[in-house]
Write a protein that holds these residues in place. Structure first.
Motif, mmCIF file in Angstrom:
data_model
loop_
_atom_site.group_PDB
_atom_site.id
_atom_site.type_symbol
_atom_site.label_atom_id
_atom_site.label_comp_id
_atom_site.label_asym_id
_atom_site.label_seq_id
_atom_site.Cartn_x
_atom_site.Cartn_y
_atom_site.Cartn_z
ATOM 1 N N GLU A 52 0.806 -1.216 0.000
ATOM 2 C CA GLU A 52 0.000 0.000 0.000
ATOM 3 C C GLU A 52 0.843 1.271 0.000
ATOM 4 N N SER A 53 2.138 1.142 0.320
ATOM 5 C CA SER A 53 3.000 2.322 0.414
ATOM 6 C C SER A 53 3.704 2.651 -0.896
ATOM 7 N N LEU A 54 3.529 1.825 -1.932
ATOM 8 C CA LEU A 54 4.313 1.973 -3.156
ATOM 9 C C LEU A 54 3.815 3.111 -4.046
ATOM 10 N N GLU A 55 4.769 3.795 -4.660
ATOM 11 C CA GLU A 55 4.468 4.765 -5.706
ATOM 12 C C GLU A 55 5.633 4.817 -6.682
ATOM 13 N N MET A 56 5.376 5.296 -7.882
ATOM 14 C CA MET A 56 6.424 5.394 -8.893
ATOM 15 C C MET A 56 6.441 6.783 -9.510
ATOM 16 N N LYS A 57 7.631 7.163 -10.009
ATOM 17 C CA LYS A 57 7.796 8.393 -10.761
ATOM 18 C C LYS A 57 8.678 8.096 -11.967
ATOM 19 N N LEU A 58 8.340 8.711 -13.098
ATOM 20 C CA LEU A 58 9.166 8.605 -14.286
ATOM 21 C C LEU A 58 9.463 10.006 -14.802
ATOM 22 N N TYR A 59 10.758 10.292 -14.948
ATOM 23 C CA TYR A 59 11.206 11.569 -15.479
ATOM 24 C C TYR A 59 11.765 11.358 -16.883
ATOM 25 N N ARG A 60 11.428 12.273 -17.769
ATOM 26 C CA ARG A 60 12.006 12.302 -19.111
ATOM 27 C C ARG A 60 12.686 13.656 -19.298
ATOM 28 N N ASN A 61 13.991 13.610 -19.498
ATOM 29 C CA ASN A 61 14.774 14.841 -19.642
ATOM 30 C C ASN A 61 14.504 15.805 -18.487
ATOM 31 N N ASN A 62 14.520 15.219 -17.266
ATOM 32 C CA ASN A 62 14.370 15.958 -15.999
ATOM 33 C C ASN A 62 12.971 16.515 -15.756
ATOM 34 N N VAL A 63 11.999 16.121 -16.556
ATOM 35 C CA VAL A 63 10.609 16.549 -16.369
ATOM 36 C C VAL A 63 9.783 15.345 -15.929
ATOM 37 N N LEU A 64 9.033 15.492 -14.834
ATOM 38 C CA LEU A 64 8.171 14.408 -14.375
ATOM 39 C C LEU A 64 7.042 14.190 -15.372
ATOM 40 N N VAL A 65 6.980 12.988 -15.952
ATOM 41 C CA VAL A 65 5.959 12.709 -16.970
ATOM 42 C C VAL A 65 4.929 11.682 -16.515
ATOM 43 N N GLN A 66 5.278 10.854 -15.537
ATOM 44 C CA GLN A 66 4.324 9.860 -15.039
ATOM 45 C C GLN A 66 4.461 9.710 -13.526
ATOM 46 N N PHE A 67 3.321 9.552 -12.876
ATOM 47 C CA PHE A 67 3.279 9.304 -11.438
ATOM 48 C C PHE A 67 2.146 8.329 -11.170
ATOM 49 N N ALA A 68 2.366 7.403 -10.255
ATOM 50 C CA ALA A 68 1.314 6.466 -9.867
ATOM 51 C C ALA A 68 1.580 5.969 -8.461
ATOM 52 N N ASN A 69 0.527 5.541 -7.800
ATOM 53 C CA ASN A 69 0.691 4.883 -6.511
ATOM 54 C C ASN A 69 -0.356 3.776 -6.368
ATOM 55 N N TYR A 70 -0.256 3.070 -5.270
ATOM 56 C CA TYR A 70 -1.121 1.924 -5.005
ATOM 57 C C TYR A 70 -2.595 2.315 -5.086
ATOM 58 N N ASP A 71 -2.926 3.466 -4.503
ATOM 59 C CA ASP A 71 -4.328 3.875 -4.438
ATOM 60 C C ASP A 71 -4.940 4.080 -5.822
ATOM 61 N N LEU A 72 -4.126 4.480 -6.802
ATOM 62 C CA LEU A 72 -4.637 4.765 -8.145
ATOM 63 C C LEU A 72 -4.856 3.499 -8.978
ATOM 64 N N MET A 73 -4.314 2.360 -8.523
ATOM 65 C CA MET A 73 -4.478 1.114 -9.271
ATOM 66 C C MET A 73 -5.914 0.609 -9.174
ATOM 67 N N MET A 74 -6.507 0.271 -10.292
ATOM 68 C CA MET A 74 -7.819 -0.370 -10.270
ATOM 69 C C MET A 74 -7.722 -1.779 -9.701
ATOM 70 N N TYR A 75 -6.697 -2.495 -10.121
ATOM 71 C CA TYR A 75 -6.450 -3.857 -9.642
ATOM 72 C C TYR A 75 -5.180 -3.841 -8.810
#
Length: 214
Positions: free
Chosen positions: A134-157
């Motif tokens: 439940e504590s997990l989250e992810m971030k993806l940066y492209r050329n130093n700009v945050l382009v994707q963010f997600a965490n456990y709560d946002l997962m449908m499954y």
């Protein structure tokens, strides 16, 4: 670096690193349409059931390659399986030939040509999962700009449901990887782009992997 393991005298398989060990995934199991905002950005329908597709072992890579102007990146929290359960966590990029996938979807055909090609599962190293899911989250940066963010709560499954649903019709081998789906923010990319994928537990950084597009 993902190595190529020789099995007997005829087969060569890609490995991934888990902690200090080399693991040999038989497959990468991918969960599609697991974030509502990503479903909306692509104009898809919310599925009645969990969408599952596989990438073969040959798709695994530690190099982020450029293929063409229609290929997009999809950052994801990834899980490593041991004894049928989640044992490790890492970061992955599910590469997709978007033009091919759209044509296949329109005809109701399988996605392998768009999703399962060589080099389409770009994976970090994996670390033991010693924190609550439940504590997990992810971030993806492209050329130093945050382009994707997600965490456990946002997962449908949720991850435990993913595992049980997959096991209801397909065996999970030790070393298999589950890519848990991508949030909004997917896009195409270019040679020379710099990507940084991170997985956190709260503020604690668990996994970090950088790639420069070749």
């Amino acid at each position: 670096m993902h190595k190529v393991a020789k099995i007997g005298d005829i087969k060569y398989m890609k490995t991934i690193r888990y902690n200090t060990k080399e693991m040999l995934p038989s497959k990468v199991v991918c969960i599609g349409r697991n974030y509502v905002e990503h479903i909306e950005e692509l104009g898809n329908e919310v599925p009645e059931n969990m969408v599952v597709f596989n990438k073969p072992n040959a798709a695994i890579s530690d190099t982020l390659s450029y293929f063409d102007a229609h290929t997009r990146f999809e950052g994801e929290i990834c899980f490593l399986i041991l004894s049928g359960h989640i044992a490790g966590v890492g970061f992955g990029l599910d590469l997709t030939h978007a033009d091919i996938q759209n044509k296949l979807k329109a005809k109701g055909l399988p996605w392998e040509r768009a999703k399962g090609f060589d080099g389409s599962a770009v994976l970090s190293t994996f670390v033991p999962l010693d924190v609550p899911l439940e504590s997990l989250e992810m971030k993806l940066y492209r050329n130093n700009v945050l382009v994707q963010f997600a965490n456990y709560d946002l997962m449908m499954y949720k991850p435990d449901f993913m595992v049980e649903e997959i096991k209801s019709f397909m065996h999970l081998e030790d070393g298999d990887v589950i890519m848990s789906g991508t949030p909004k923010g997917v896009s195409t990319y270019a040679v020379g782009d710099v990507f940084l994928g991170q997985v956190f537990s709260g503020e604690r950084l668990l996994v970090e992997q950088a790639w420069v597009v070749k």
